[in-house]
Design an enzyme around this catalytic site. Structure first.
Site, mmCIF file in Angstrom:
data_model
loop_
_atom_site.group_PDB
_atom_site.id
_atom_site.type_symbol
_atom_site.label_atom_id
_atom_site.label_comp_id
_atom_site.label_asym_id
_atom_site.label_seq_id
_atom_site.Cartn_x
_atom_site.Cartn_y
_atom_site.Cartn_z
ATOM 1 N N ILE A 1 -95.640 -16.036 -14.807
ATOM 2 C CA ILE A 1 -95.089 -15.795 -16.138
ATOM 3 C C ILE A 1 -96.000 -14.885 -16.950
ATOM 4 O O ILE A 1 -95.527 -13.964 -17.627
ATOM 5 C CB ILE A 1 -94.830 -17.125 -16.875
ATOM 6 C CG1 ILE A 1 -93.789 -17.954 -16.113
ATOM 7 C CG2 ILE A 1 -94.348 -16.865 -18.306
ATOM 8 C CD1 ILE A 1 -92.444 -17.277 -15.921
ATOM 9 N N CYS B 1 -87.358 -22.331 -18.641
ATOM 10 C CA CYS B 1 -86.395 -21.288 -18.274
ATOM 11 C C CYS B 1 -84.997 -21.878 -18.126
ATOM 12 O O CYS B 1 -84.004 -21.249 -18.517
ATOM 13 C CB CYS B 1 -86.830 -20.591 -16.992
ATOM 14 S SG CYS B 1 -87.070 -21.694 -15.576
#
Length: 332
Positions: free
Chosen positions: A11, A151
């Site tokens: 990420i 997410c």
């Protein structure tokens, strides 16, 4: 706007790539530091060469505690000692999930903290809000520490917000068909918590847990105790799919539901929700920046029940929402 990234894994690197991509057309974001305890020669290599998102179009190298990307130089660290001048630190390490631990960044000088994960532990939800961009980010009241949720929560929240407003959700079940992640094992090897996640990630379909549905009420409070779900990890490097089954208070024909989602994709959720009319498959959505991509032909209804399926790049889509949220917090 001055950003600091803590944690330069999947990420963290996607966040930097997203910022670099945006700055190519609108250079407003300045990354003034990145921290990670790993070897920076290797991290520079991983930024440039990505097995999922491809080769970065600029040469990357490391020299004397600087990450050099083309002509851009970013200071890098193996530990954080000072965050003075940082507008928003994006916490991507996965190590600091309790709000109290994130307050250390404020003590070091950062003005605001954005967590790339759900909060853990007990905390005041008003003081430490969970926000999903496009759904409830407008509830932000200048709090110093914010969670960007997960997410998967970013994928289901836009859909649930639309359908709850139109039809009222009574209850729902989520299955996220999720690409494997770094908390799984490459070969059969003991996992600290989960027997199934001890099995080889690239060779198995692995049922496991997700908190995305249970945590949805932190974004949409009226769905508290109405949602549950689980995850099925599959042998795919990136891109996941939500399989969302909802029981509604009103009968919900397929076409009106799809029409609502299509309308939202062009209006209030433009840039967050996208519609796929080309019957694509998972690899077609690699590096798609939306939180969720709905396939209308995969919407199914039966009386008051509806099943909706949507794709999401669990790395790139989420990283773009982190950047959106960081900018929103800065400009508040």
């Amino acid at each position: 706007m001055k950003i600091f990234i803590n944690g330069f894994g999947r990420i963290g690197r996607c966040v930097l790539r997203a910022i670099l991509e945006r700055n190519d057309t609108n250079p407003k974001l300045e990354v003034i530091g990145i921290n990670d305890p790993a070897n920076w020669e290797i991290l520079a290599y991983l930024l440039e060469h990505d097995s999922v998102h491809g080769l970065l179009p600029k040469e990357v190298r490391y020299s004397n505690y600087k990450l050099i990307i083309g002509s851009l130089e970013i200071p890098v660290f193996n530990s954080i000692k000072d965050l003075k001048g940082v507008d928003v630190i994006i916490e991507c390490s996965g190590k600091f999930l309790e709000p109290k631990t994130l307050e250390n960044y404020l003590l070091l000088g950062a003005k605001k903290v954005l967590l790339s994960a759900p909060f853990m532990g007990e905390y005041d939800e008003k003081q430490y809000p969970t926000l999903v961009y496009g759904v409830n980010h407008f509830c932000y009241q200048n709090q110093a520490i914010v969670s960007n949720a997960s997410c998967t929560t970013n994928a289901i929240a836009p859909i649930c917000a639309i359908l709850d407003k139109a039809f009222k959700i009574k209850e729902g079940m989520l299955t996220t068909i999720h690409s494997y992640t770094s908390d799984q094992k490459l070969i059969d090897l003991a996992h600290p918590l989960d027997k199934r996640r001890s099995r080889a990630a690239a060779s198995n379909i692995i049922p496991t847990t997700t908190k995305a549905a249970l945590a949805l009420h932190k974004v949409l409070p009226n769905l508290k105790n109405k949602m549950h779900g689980h995850s099925v990890r599959v042998p795919s490097l990136d891109v996941s799919m939500i399989d969302l089954s909802l029981f509604l208070e009103k009968k919900a024909p397929k076409d009106p539901i799809n029409d609502l989602l299509i309308e939202a994709s062009k209006g209030v959720l433009k840039g967050v929700l996208e519609i796929d009319l080309k019957e694509r498959v998972s690899s077609d959505f690699i590096s798609n920046p939306h939180s969720v991509i709905i396939a209308p032909d995969l919407t199914f209804t039966l009386e008051n029940m509806v099943k909706i399926m949507g794709w999401y790049d669990n790395e790139w889509g989420y990283s773009n929402r982190l950047v959106d949220m960081a900018q929103f917090m800065y400009h508040y």
